[in-house]
Design an enzyme around this catalytic site. Sequence first.
Site, PDB file in Angstrom:
ATOM      1  CG  HIS A   1      -1.962   1.065   1.213  1.00  0.00           C
ATOM      2  ND1 HIS A   1      -3.211   0.903   1.775  1.00  0.00           N
ATOM      3  CD2 HIS A   1      -1.944   2.322   0.722  1.00  0.00           C
ATOM      4  CE1 HIS A   1      -3.911   2.016   1.629  1.00  0.00           C
ATOM      5  NE2 HIS A   1      -3.159   2.901   0.998  1.00  0.00           N
TER       6      HIS A   1
ATOM      7  CG  HIS B   1      -1.095   6.739  -1.910  1.00  0.00           C
ATOM      8  ND1 HIS B   1      -2.303   6.668  -2.553  1.00  0.00           N
ATOM      9  CD2 HIS B   1      -1.296   6.197  -0.683  1.00  0.00           C
ATOM     10  CE1 HIS B   1      -3.208   6.114  -1.745  1.00  0.00           C
ATOM     11  NE2 HIS B   1      -2.615   5.815  -0.594  1.00  0.00           N
ATOM     12  CG  PHE B   2       5.232   5.367  -5.835  1.00  0.00           C
ATOM     13  CD1 PHE B   2       5.407   5.651  -4.479  1.00  0.00           C
ATOM     14  CD2 PHE B   2       5.917   4.291  -6.371  1.00  0.00           C
ATOM     15  CE1 PHE B   2       6.256   4.875  -3.676  1.00  0.00           C
ATOM     16  CE2 PHE B   2       6.768   3.518  -5.584  1.00  0.00           C
ATOM     17  CZ  PHE B   2       6.938   3.800  -4.244  1.00  0.00           C
ATOM     18  NE  ARG B   3       0.463  11.254  -3.189  1.00  0.00           N
ATOM     19  CZ  ARG B   3      -0.590  10.923  -2.455  1.00  0.00           C
ATOM     20  NH1 ARG B   3      -1.664  10.364  -3.011  1.00  0.00           N
ATOM     21  NH2 ARG B   3      -0.603  11.140  -1.165  1.00  0.00           N
TER      22      ARG B   3
ATOM     23  CG  ASN C   1      -5.048   7.894  -4.453  1.00  0.00           C
ATOM     24  OD1 ASN C   1      -4.013   7.275  -4.673  1.00  0.00           O
ATOM     25  ND2 ASN C   1      -5.240   8.558  -3.332  1.00  0.00           N
TER      26      ASN C   1
ATOM     27  CG  ASP D   1      -6.254   3.751  -0.490  1.00  0.00           C
ATOM     28  OD1 ASP D   1      -6.963   3.701   0.530  1.00  0.00           O
ATOM     29  OD2 ASP D   1      -5.113   4.237  -0.500  1.00  0.00           O
TER      30      ASP D   1
ATOM     31  CG  HIS E   1     -10.233   4.348   1.879  1.00  0.00           C
ATOM     32  ND1 HIS E   1      -9.114   5.072   2.230  1.00  0.00           N
ATOM     33  CD2 HIS E   1     -11.299   5.046   2.344  1.00  0.00           C
ATOM     34  CE1 HIS E   1      -9.490   6.181   2.883  1.00  0.00           C
ATOM     35  NE2 HIS E   1     -10.822   6.188   2.957  1.00  0.00           N
TER      36      HIS E   1
ATOM     37  CG  ASP F   1      -1.977   4.842   3.486  1.00  0.00           C
ATOM     38  OD1 ASP F   1      -1.896   5.099   2.270  1.00  0.00           O
ATOM     39  OD2 ASP F   1      -2.912   5.239   4.209  1.00  0.00           O
TER      40      ASP F   1
HETATM   41  N1  LIG Z   1      -3.853   7.764   3.787  1.00  0.00           N
HETATM   42  C1  LIG Z   1      -3.993   9.033   3.540  1.00  0.00           C
HETATM   43  O1  LIG Z   1      -4.103   9.810   4.474  1.00  0.00           O
HETATM   44  N2  LIG Z   1      -4.005   9.527   2.287  1.00  0.00           N
HETATM   45  C2  LIG Z   1      -3.967   8.779   1.071  1.00  0.00           C
HETATM   46  C3  LIG Z   1      -5.276   8.176   0.726  1.00  0.00           C
HETATM   47  C4  LIG Z   1      -5.646   6.944   1.503  1.00  0.00           C
HETATM   48  O2  LIG Z   1      -4.805   6.066   1.757  1.00  0.00           O
HETATM   49  O3  LIG Z   1      -6.807   6.768   1.863  1.00  0.00           O
HETATM   50  C5  LIG Z   1      -3.491   9.702  -0.035  1.00  0.00           C
HETATM   51  O4  LIG Z   1      -3.634   9.356  -1.202  1.00  0.00           O
HETATM   52  O5  LIG Z   1      -2.915  10.753   0.271  1.00  0.00           O
HETATM   53 ZN   LIG Z   2      -7.061   4.742   2.190  1.00  0.00          ZN
HETATM   54 ZN   LIG Z   3      -3.640   4.813   0.876  1.00  0.00          ZN
END
Ligand SMILES: NC(=O)N[C@@H](CC(=O)O)C(=O)O
Ligand SMILES: [Zn+2]
Ligand SMILES: [Zn+2]
Length: 427
Positions: A63, A65-67, A97, A155, A182, A308
């Site tokens: 889990h 996020h690499f954006r 996302n 997510d 999520h 995360d």
């Molecule tokens: N965990 C978070 O606080 N933010 C995540 C989104 C997510 O994991 O629900 C994000 O994309 O910034």
């Molecule tokens: Zn999440």
């Molecule tokens: Zn997340």
Amino acid sequence: MGTWIVNGKMMDPQSKQWMKAHILMEEGKIAQIVEGESKPNTEGHEVIEADGLLVSAGFIDMHVHFREPGFEYKETIATGTRSAAKGGFTTVAVMPNTRPVTGSVETVQYVLDKAKQEGIVKVLPYASITVNELGRELTDFEALAEAGAIGFTDDGVGVQNAQMMKDAMNRAQRLNKPIIAHCEDDSLVKGAAVTEGEFARQHGLKGIPNESEAIHVGRDVLLAEATGVHYHVCHVSTEQSVRLIRQAKQVGVRVTAEVCPHHLLLSDEDIPGMDGNWKMNPPLRTPRDVEAMIEAIEDGTIDMIVTDHAPHSEEEKAKGMELAPFGIVGLETAFPLLYTKFVETGRWTLDFLLEKMTKAPAKVFGLPSGELKVGSPADITLVDLSAEKLVDPKAFLSKGKNTPFTGWSLKGWPVKTIVDGKVVWSE
Ligand SMILES: NC(=O)N[C@@H](CC(=O)O)C(=O)O
Ligand SMILES: [Zn+2]
Ligand SMILES: [Zn+2]
């Protein structure tokens, strides 16, 4: 020619004893493991000296996020995978996302291509459940799975409609892919930034109630039971969610779950003030929830640890608790945090912690790595368990500096990360 990693400390999988071991990597795989004091003949091979270092299977984070695409100012696949490597991770699963949302074959392909060209660790893409994560219409699961999506998740937001979630589960089940959820009921959140609890009371803030998460968990384990899908719960944070997952597992529902280091280590009562670096979703919960998370990973209700990793810019995070976006980075602090706070303190064995970051995620998601054994991919992390350093966001390879752990003194820092037999990062 291969490469020997010599004189490292490794756990024998059978006897569960720590011993000196030497590992030969050839053609990207583990070719040989020799245990004992005497070094094998390394002639004709490269040698990595691991004297005094822990040799572990590379960490796996299901889990992050690499954006990319769309929010490259927060993180890219290039910087995210470097951050992962520095944290000892050799495989990461990236959330959809992005902008556009990773919900089309083209975007999945884009992520995979970028990862191949610019990434230095293995990147597994998730695809979104609904188009643009808007909760209105399912994506083309069949085509996305074909393109390489390893599972489906919205997510960042919860799937609000139960029928939509049930349809998604049926589609995923037919493809033998997991649904990763999520869990958040929007009607119970409405704009709050922190959990319902002491911090919210003291600062006169509206709180996010525990039920906003647990209601989705309860709904979804029932839907998972009905559809037979593999259902995986993201970033579990509440005592009530744990109770529901535990009960679902007891009756044989195919449910698995993950927890983040921050939900194992921090409660709302630790939040120092209105600092945006303490804002994440789910929020830090009460001390009672934190204890429930620890017990749940200990008794197997929660299967694995994930970070995360959610990078945001300094500008965004400087907006403070109420206005900053949710999320903290985690890849470069996860292992030292957990090693220092759970293993050094004697609550967990080192083997237990490593299992939750390697073998457990590999088993749940059917990955070939996660164990040091002959024939496995040579994804290996060397850790200096005695190294002690302060957490310094300026030293992060991630673009995100948003962490609540700045200045913490931690032990157990990764020093070398190897993917398919190649050193991708070295201290
Ligand atoms: N965990 C978070 O606080 N933010 C995540 C989104 C997510 O994991 O629900 C994000 O994309 O910034
Ligand atoms: Zn999440
Ligand atoms: Zn997340």
